[in-house]
Design an enzyme around this catalytic site. Structure first.
Site, short mmCIF file in Angstrom:
data_model
loop_
_atom_site.label_atom_id
_atom_site.label_comp_id
_atom_site.label_asym_id
_atom_site.label_seq_id
_atom_site.Cartn_x
_atom_site.Cartn_y
_atom_site.Cartn_z
N LYS A 130 92.39 28.46 70.56
CA LYS A 130 93.60 28.02 69.93
C LYS A 130 94.68 27.07 70.81
O LYS A 130 94.11 26.23 72.03
CB LYS A 130 93.85 29.54 70.95
CG LYS A 130 94.93 30.47 70.62
CD LYS A 130 95.01 31.50 71.92
CE LYS A 130 95.78 32.92 71.27
NZ LYS A 130 95.94 33.87 72.50
C1 E4P Z 1 98.06 36.44 71.67
O1 E4P Z 1 97.55 35.26 71.22
C2 E4P Z 1 98.49 36.30 73.03
O2 E4P Z 1 97.21 36.60 73.87
C3 E4P Z 1 99.12 37.37 73.55
O3 E4P Z 1 99.46 37.77 72.58
C4 E4P Z 1 100.78 37.42 74.77
O4 E4P Z 1 100.91 38.92 74.59
P1 E4P Z 1 102.18 39.02 76.44
O5 E4P Z 1 103.52 38.35 74.86
O6 E4P Z 1 102.11 40.63 76.39
O7 E4P Z 1 101.70 38.67 76.72
#
Ligand code: E4P
Length: 306
Positions: free
Chosen positions: A98
């Protein structure tokens, strides 16, 4: 639509995989911290490296696991990505890195480090998930730079809009953008009716009028689902191979809506996966069928199983 589970908790990953509904896993540093803290508070002494290995192993081959870098400069992100990939990919051949689409966070006054890292890693054959995507424009650039996945953060886009509008909300609340749009459209119509005597240019340039066309000050996009829909449409229009992972999902209805717009994948927290299964009439029906059944006869048929 594929479903990934958005968690770093090994127990949740294992459980949801056993339901037969999980195609992959996404983590981020916050989720990993929470998972490790939870393990430690329940008396299990886990270390980050071993725990991440356990996540990859639990997901298993064929289920991509997104692991995020920490740095904000392209060269350092690439170095960290290589460490993560070399260390964890051999476990189940499922690691995806990521990379934040833009790491301009004050310390580094550059918008492009993320794209450079995406380009370099993709060139090496390391799959990248471009994360923290809030606009179709970012998604388009990440895809062009070679990202295998882009992750529009639907929930955080909604947070931004609701905050700009001064609408209070809880994290899991559903955001009814259709209603919001109707309210703004009605206001706009009223305003336009009232200004019909003015010349077109002055109405067009009226700041209040223009504001009503930009709900929540989000550059013309009215919700996280809308961001996702536009990305899906752009990628399809140009035959772009990058897969769209609807992320930052906060409730079951949002999952339905991103499925309706043709999103490739939704990454869903464990709690929302549970919510997706629930309906009061399902629960009532189960109870009713159980109490209506001629249980004595079923017992004969099933033995003592029921
Ligand atoms: C996605 O890859 C992220 O890890 C996640 O969806 C973030 O979610 P949040 O905005 O609820 O923290």
């Amino acid at each position: 639509m594929k479903i990934f589970i958005d968690t770093a908790k090994v127990g949740e990953i294992r459980e949801a995989i056993s339901w037969g509904v999980v195609d992959g896993v996404t983590t981020n540093p916050t989720l990993i911290r929470k998972a490790i803290e939870e393990e430690r508070s329940s008396g299990r002494d886990v270390e980050l490296e071993a725990y991440v290995g356990e996540i990859c192993e639990t997901a298993g081959e064929g289920r991509p696991v997104s692991l995020e870098v920490l740095s904000q400069e392209a060269d350092k992100m690439v170095e960290e990505a290589k460490v993560l990939y070399d260390r964890f990919n051999p476990i189940a051949e499922n690691v995806v890195i990521k990379i934040p689409v833009n790491t301009r966070a004050g310390r580094i006054a550059s918008d492009y480090e993320g794209l450079k890292a995406i380009k370099e890693l993709s060139g090496m054959g390391i799959p990248v998930n471009a994360t923290l995507v809030m606009t179709p424009e970012q998604a388009l650039l990440a895809s062009k730079a070679g990202a295998t996945y882009v992750s529009p953060f639907a929930g955080r886009v909604d947070d931004f809009i609701r905050t700009n509008l001064g609408i209070g909300f809880e994290k899991g609340d559903y955001f009814d953008f259709e209603l919001l749009k109707e309210i703004f459209d009605a206001r706009l119509s009223e305003r336009l009716r009232d200004s019909l005597s003015r010349d077109v240019a002055s109405i067009f340039l009226d700041r209040e009028v223009r504001k009503m066309r930009d709900i929540g000050g989000n550059n013309g996009i009215i919700s996280g689902v809308e961001v996702t829909r536009k990305i899906v449409r752009i990628f399809r229009e140009y035959g772009m191979k990058t897969k769209v992972i609807a992320s930052s999902i906060r409730n079951a209805r949002q999952v339905r809506e991103v499925a309706e717009v043709g999103c490739d994948i939704a990454t869903v927290p464990f709690k929302v996966l549970q919510e997706m299964l629930r309906h009061p009439k399902t629960e009532e029906g189960v109870e009713r069928f159980y109490s209506d059944a001629i249980r004595a006869k079923y017992k004969e048929l099933f033995g003592n199983r029921s």
